[in-house]
Enzyme design. Structure first.
Site, mmCIF file in Angstrom:
data_model
loop_
_atom_site.group_PDB
_atom_site.id
_atom_site.type_symbol
_atom_site.label_atom_id
_atom_site.label_comp_id
_atom_site.label_asym_id
_atom_site.label_seq_id
_atom_site.Cartn_x
_atom_site.Cartn_y
_atom_site.Cartn_z
ATOM 1 N N ASN A 147 0.841 -1.192 0.000
ATOM 2 C CA ASN A 147 0.000 0.000 0.000
ATOM 3 C C ASN A 147 0.878 1.245 0.000
ATOM 4 O OD1 ASN A 147 -3.073 -0.841 0.752
ATOM 5 N ND2 ASN A 147 -1.606 -2.250 1.679
ATOM 6 N N HIS A 184 24.942 6.558 1.609
ATOM 7 C CA HIS A 184 26.197 7.298 1.759
ATOM 8 C C HIS A 184 26.787 6.907 3.099
ATOM 9 C CE1 HIS A 184 23.995 9.848 4.555
ATOM 10 N NE2 HIS A 184 23.122 10.142 3.604
ATOM 11 N N ALA A 210 2.602 0.038 13.982
ATOM 12 C CA ALA A 210 2.612 1.237 13.145
ATOM 13 C C ALA A 210 3.636 2.252 13.644
ATOM 14 C CB ALA A 210 1.224 1.872 13.136
ATOM 15 N N LYS A 217 17.061 -3.583 13.647
ATOM 16 C CA LYS A 217 17.656 -4.862 14.033
ATOM 17 C C LYS A 217 16.652 -5.979 13.793
ATOM 18 C CE LYS A 217 20.785 -2.950 17.508
ATOM 19 N NZ LYS A 217 21.240 -2.984 18.925
ATOM 20 N N ARG A 251 5.606 -8.431 22.703
ATOM 21 C CA ARG A 251 5.065 -9.656 23.292
ATOM 22 C C ARG A 251 5.211 -10.815 22.318
ATOM 23 N NH1 ARG A 251 -0.067 -7.286 21.849
ATOM 24 N NH2 ARG A 251 -1.346 -8.696 20.596
#
Length: 227
Positions: free
Chosen positions: A113, A144, A192, A198, A215
């Site tokens: 989307n 860069h 969101a 990581k 969780r």
């Protein structure tokens, strides 16, 4: 049958029903047009796609010679706010490879989307049935060097690029950024607005800046069963 229709008419006004019908036809037309131009662009850029793609809104490709972009079956893309009812989409869906060694591999049943995916020199792999909400950015590079600052405009830092792998059934929430070298395990959910810098294990909810595990979905599921 007539009785059911009369109940519907009494419950909703004629104007509402006509507006809904016209808008539904409008969305179907938008999808047909978007899919038609998407397929033309796929041919132009020599991109491998599966069957049953559905595209609504603008879709941009840039494919560097010798690079690879593969898209699986049942692919969907929405980059039009009138079709994405839950949010506004800021830009077209955009898929780019920027060197001959870069690859973007998208599995079956993937939904984008207004997503931007850029592979500068490595591989970005998106597994089957991944759902990506509006305005998500995925990139394998900083484009860069970070330091020293005087080198940021002159040193592209290709040696720091790193591939990305998103496992099957992952759900990425709106406005997330997925950075280089990240692996997101299967079935996980990224909240969101998160920045994923990581790797995230499978079967978890992760979120935040930077994203961390919130969780474990397997533990939550087992706990629900006990209740």
């Amino acid at each position: 049958m007539i009785g059911k229709i009369n109940k519907i008419v009494r419950k909703y006004s004629i104007v509402e029903l006509i507006s809904y019908a016209l808008y539904s036809v409008y969305l179907i037309c938008l999808q047909w047009i978007g899919t038609f131009f998407f397929r033309l662009k796929v041919i132009f850029w020599n991109i491998q796609i599966g069957t049953n793609s559905k595209v609504t809104g603008k879709f941009l490709f840039f494919k560097y010679p010798g690079s690879k972009i593969n898209i699986g079956n049942n692919f969907t893309s929405i980059s039009l706010s009138s079709r994405a009812m839950a949010t506004s989409i800021f830009s077209p869906t955009c898929i780019k490879t920027l060197s001959y060694s870069s690859k973007i591999l998208i599995g079956n049943g993937v939904g984008l989307n207004g997503t931007s995916i850029t592979a500068r020199s490595k591989t970005i792999k998106i597994g089957d049935h991944v759902m990506i909400a509006a305005n998500v950015t995925i990139m394998d590079s900083d484009f860069h060097v970070v330091f020293p600052p005087e080198g940021r405009l002159t040193n592209p830092g290709y040696e720091f690029d790193a591939g990305i792998e998103i496992g099957e059934n992952v759900w990425i929430g709106t406005r997330c950024t997925i950075l280089k070298g990240v692996r997101i395990g299967k079935n996980s959910v990224i909240a969101a607005g998160s920045i994923v810098s990581k790797s995230i294990p499978e079967n978890v909810v992760a979120g935040g800046i930077p994203a961390k595990v919130i969780r474990n979905l397997e533990t939550t599921k087992k706990g629900s069963k006990r209740k």
